[in-house]
Each structure stands twice: as C-alpha cells, then as structure tokens.
Scaffold this active site. Structure first.
Site, PDB file in Angstrom:
ATOM      1  N   ASP A  40      -0.985  24.230  44.729  1.00 42.94           N
ATOM      2  CA  ASP A  40      -0.151  23.808  43.598  1.00 42.94           C
ATOM      3  C   ASP A  40      -0.028  22.283  43.551  1.00 42.94           C
ATOM      4  O   ASP A  40      -0.116  21.609  44.576  1.00 42.94           O
ATOM      5  CB  ASP A  40       1.233  24.460  43.726  1.00 42.94           C
ATOM      6  N   GLY A  41       0.193  21.775  42.346  1.00 41.89           N
ATOM      7  CA  GLY A  41       0.476  20.350  42.191  1.00 41.89           C
ATOM      8  C   GLY A  41      -0.652  19.538  41.561  1.00 41.89           C
ATOM      9  O   GLY A  41      -0.560  18.307  41.501  1.00 41.89           O
ATOM     10  N   HIS A  57      -7.138  19.366  38.437  1.00 39.75           N
ATOM     11  CA  HIS A  57      -7.844  20.601  38.810  1.00 39.75           C
ATOM     12  C   HIS A  57      -9.225  20.272  39.369  1.00 39.75           C
ATOM     13  O   HIS A  57      -9.693  20.880  40.323  1.00 39.75           O
ATOM     14  CB  HIS A  57      -7.990  21.529  37.599  1.00 39.75           C
ATOM     15  N   THR A  86      -1.746  35.648  36.821  1.00 35.72           N
ATOM     16  CA  THR A  86      -1.698  36.401  35.556  1.00 35.72           C
ATOM     17  C   THR A  86      -0.759  35.720  34.559  1.00 35.72           C
ATOM     18  O   THR A  86      -0.782  36.031  33.377  1.00 35.72           O
ATOM     19  CB  THR A  86      -1.222  37.856  35.811  1.00 35.72           C
ATOM     20  N   LEU A 151     -16.545  33.350  57.552  1.00 33.58           N
ATOM     21  CA  LEU A 151     -15.292  33.340  56.793  1.00 33.58           C
ATOM     22  C   LEU A 151     -15.424  34.086  55.462  1.00 33.58           C
ATOM     23  O   LEU A 151     -16.419  33.935  54.760  1.00 33.58           O
ATOM     24  CB  LEU A 151     -14.901  31.877  56.503  1.00 33.58           C
ATOM     25  N   ARG A 214       8.565  28.773  46.344  1.00 30.69           N
ATOM     26  CA  ARG A 214       8.602  30.120  45.756  1.00 30.69           C
ATOM     27  C   ARG A 214       7.224  30.741  45.850  1.00 30.69           C
ATOM     28  O   ARG A 214       6.245  30.069  46.171  1.00 30.69           O
ATOM     29  CB  ARG A 214       9.076  30.066  44.297  1.00 30.69           C
TER      30      ARG A 214
HETATM   31  C1  IPE Z   1       1.081  29.344  41.110  1.00 35.81           C
HETATM   32  O1  IPE Z   1       1.343  28.085  40.622  1.00 35.81           O
HETATM   33  C2  IPE Z   1      -0.293  29.776  40.709  1.00 35.81           C
HETATM   34  C3  IPE Z   1      -1.396  29.036  41.311  1.00 35.81           C
HETATM   35  C4  IPE Z   1      -1.314  28.095  42.183  1.00 35.81           C
HETATM   36  C5  IPE Z   1      -2.691  29.453  40.878  1.00 35.81           C
HETATM   37  P1  IPE Z   1       2.127  27.829  39.252  1.00 35.81           P
HETATM   38  O2  IPE Z   1       2.151  26.361  39.071  1.00 35.81           O
HETATM   39  O3  IPE Z   1       1.545  28.647  38.179  1.00 35.81           O
HETATM   40  O4  IPE Z   1       3.566  28.407  39.618  1.00 35.81           O
HETATM   41  P2  IPE Z   1       4.976  28.144  38.931  1.00 35.81           P
HETATM   42  O5  IPE Z   1       4.821  28.352  37.467  1.00 35.81           O
HETATM   43  O6  IPE Z   1       5.349  26.714  39.249  1.00 35.81           O
HETATM   44  O7  IPE Z   1       5.905  29.110  39.596  1.00 35.81           O
HETATM   45  C1  IPE Z   2      -2.057  24.422  40.520  1.00 30.88           C
HETATM   46  O1  IPE Z   2      -1.650  23.222  39.975  1.00 30.88           O
HETATM   47  C2  IPE Z   2      -3.279  24.986  39.859  1.00 30.88           C
HETATM   48  C3  IPE Z   2      -3.034  26.147  39.004  1.00 30.88           C
HETATM   49  C4  IPE Z   2      -1.894  26.748  38.834  1.00 30.88           C
HETATM   50  C5  IPE Z   2      -4.163  26.653  38.280  1.00 30.88           C
HETATM   51  P1  IPE Z   2      -0.738  23.150  38.690  1.00 30.88           P
HETATM   52  O2  IPE Z   2      -1.608  23.064  37.494  1.00 30.88           O
HETATM   53  O3  IPE Z   2       0.251  24.239  38.665  1.00 30.88           O
HETATM   54  O4  IPE Z   2      -0.021  21.761  38.920  1.00 30.88           O
HETATM   55  P2  IPE Z   2       1.487  21.405  38.603  1.00 30.88           P
HETATM   56  O5  IPE Z   2       2.338  22.413  39.322  1.00 30.88           O
HETATM   57  O6  IPE Z   2       1.654  21.475  37.130  1.00 30.88           O
HETATM   58  O7  IPE Z   2       1.660  20.037  39.143  1.00 30.88           O
HETATM   59 MG    MG Z   3       2.128  24.443  39.420  1.00 28.09          MG
END
Ligand code: IPE
Ligand code: IPE
Ligand code: MG
Length: 260
Positions: A40-41, A57, A86, A151, A214
């Site tokens: 995430d992030g 990404h 999803t 792996l 979470r």
């Molecule tokens: C969870 O991240 C899904 C992935 C990392 C693929 P999100 O960015 O979608 O989660 P929320 O919306 O912050 O809970």
């Molecule tokens: C995680 O990064 C990748 C996916 C959920 C596909 P995010 O796109 O959720 O990045 P933030 O949370 O918005 O920074």
């Molecule tokens: Mg995110």
C-alpha cells in the site's frame, strides 16, 4: 564489569549492520514459510513527488521484483502479494486500466528471471471480471513456471476475502447436496480447501506498508494466527532492509496459538 557494559553499549543494533550480515544472522529454521504483503501507499508516494498516481504503481512493480528475489533467497516458500482488491474497481477508470496492464509489463520484463530462479507464479482472485490481456499474461506465466519448485509467487488480483469465504460456503453446500462431502466431516482443514489459498497454507507473517492499520478485506480466514508487521514506509520505498527487519521482528515473536 564496566568494560563489559561499554562493549555492550557500543554494540551496533541490528539495523546499523549491513544487509548481507543481517541476512546471514537470521535463523534458518524460523524463516516464515508464507509471507503475505498488502502493498500500500503507491498513490501517496507519487503525490509526494507531484507525479500521477500511476507512477507510484509503476515504481511499486520494481519493488515486487526485488522482494520476490530476496524472499526466495531467504527460503520463504510462498509470497502472497495483494495487488488489486475486489473494491479497487471503485478507482478512476484510467488508474484501473493502468493497474490491469501492470501484470503484463511485470511478467514481460521479469518472467525470464523468475523462471531462472525457479519461481512458480500463481494467482488468486476472481478471474471472470479481469480483462483477457491481464489473464492471458498471468496464464502464460503460470504455465511456463508450473514445474518450478522454488518460491510460489502468489498474486492476489481482484481478490476479496468476504467473497472468497462466501464462495467457499456455497461450494461446501453444493458438495453436501451432491453427496461429495458429508456434513460431519466438515472441519477447518476441509473448509480451507474450498478457499483460494488451497494448498498454500496460512501466512506466518503479514506485512502492510504505508501506515494503514487494517486488513482491507485480505485473507480474513487465513490470518487467524498470523504475526502482523506494519510500517509507515510507502510500498515504492520498501527495501530489502525493511523486509529483513520484518523477518527479524517475526523471529523475535512468541507464537502461542492459544497455548501457554
Ligand atoms: C488494499 O489497499 C488493496 C491493495 C493493496 C491491493 P487499499 O488502498 O485499496 O485499501 P484501503 O482502501 O485504504 O482500505
Ligand atoms: C496500493 O497503493 C496499490 C493498490 C491498491 C492497487 P494505493 O494505490 O492504494 O496507494 P495509496 O494508498 O492511495 O497511497
Ligand atoms: Mg491504498
């Protein structure tokens, strides 16, 4: 005594040491078998640099490559990566389209290396709603790596845990109705075989980057006794050092599984 204390005080903490040393200091017999990562992030990483979210990404993809190599080297058996939930279809079409092209780009660039490193590519998630080009790229990678026994690189793509559990319940009901399964024989192990992680086992270690604490609908059944490690680091900044740190922390945890 004083001398001893001095020595102790000056002893570098593990995070001061270099990566190679820290890797060799990990206890081989306690390497987590299955590591799951909520990557995430990416969006925030890009925003901080005044770049479009998709740049995050794209950068994150390189980290996937790096961490896969390291996990394999350390002897991790399964690495499950949450790549698309999803719920992520709620994002702008342009971003979703970009994310759906990433598997092709990732595998187009790195599949030969994965083959060479004996990695087996797998995928869990709802295939029906994925574009054919995305499914095609993953299908080819799965086919090409199916005999590898290093792996398992398991992409959670269009994955959602509640939907997965519901599907499993429906599968159980169907098999009971048709006599394949006897209700009396239904237990946790049998139920696990109806989930998308069939045969992969539950994660020992869960990592989530970017400071969110979470699960976002990830592996709710499978994470029952998993050790969690959260970091504020954004996924594109996640390094080999961070992964080793997570494993170090894991090795210092006491898992009790309800016992004493
Ligand atoms: C969870 O991240 C899904 C992935 C990392 C693929 P999100 O960015 O979608 O989660 P929320 O919306 O912050 O809970
Ligand atoms: C995680 O990064 C990748 C996916 C959920 C596909 P995010 O796109 O959720 O990045 P933030 O949370 O918005 O920074
Ligand atoms: Mg995110």
């Amino acid at each position: 005594m004083l001398d001893k204390m001095k020595i102790w005080k000056n002893k570098p903490t593990s995070s001061d040491d270099n990566l190679e040393e820290r890797k060799t200091r990990l206890k081989e017999q306690f390497i987590p078998n299955h590591v799951a990562i909520i990557m995430d992030g990416n969006g925030r990483w890009a925003k901080k640099r005044a770049l479009p979210r998709v740049a995050g990404h794209h950068e994150g993809m390189k980290v996937v490559r790096k961490i896969t190599k390291l996990a394999n080297e350390l002897g991790v058996k399964t690495l499950t990566l949450y790549a698309f939930s999803t719920e992520n279809w709620k994002r702008p079409k342009m971003e979703v389209d970009f994310l759906m092209k990433l598997p092709e780009e990732f595998l187009g660039t790195f599949l030969p290396e994965l083959v060479e490193e004996n990695v087996r590519v797998e995928m869990m998630g709802y295939k029906e709603s994925l574009p054919p080009h995305t499914l095609g790229a993953i299908g080819r990678a799965m086919e090409e790596t199916k005999d590898n026994d290093g792996l398992v690189l398991n992409f959670a793509l269009n994955y959602g845990s509640r939907a997965e559990i519901l599907e499993a319940v429906k599968g159980v009901l169907n098999d009971c109705k048709s006599g394949i399964l006897n209700e009396e024989n239904l237990n946790e192990d049998v139920f696990s075989n109806y989930l998308m992680t069939k045969g992969l086992g539950d994660p020992d270690l869960l990592i989530r980057t970017s400071g969110e604490i979470r699960l976002s609908n990830f592996m709710l059944w499978q994470l029952a006794y998993t050790e969690f490690w959260f970091t504020d680091v954004l996924w594109p900044d996640f390094s080999e050092e961070h992964f080793v740190e997570a494993v170090e922390v894991f090795q210092n945890r006491q898992r009790r599984f309800g016992g004493v």
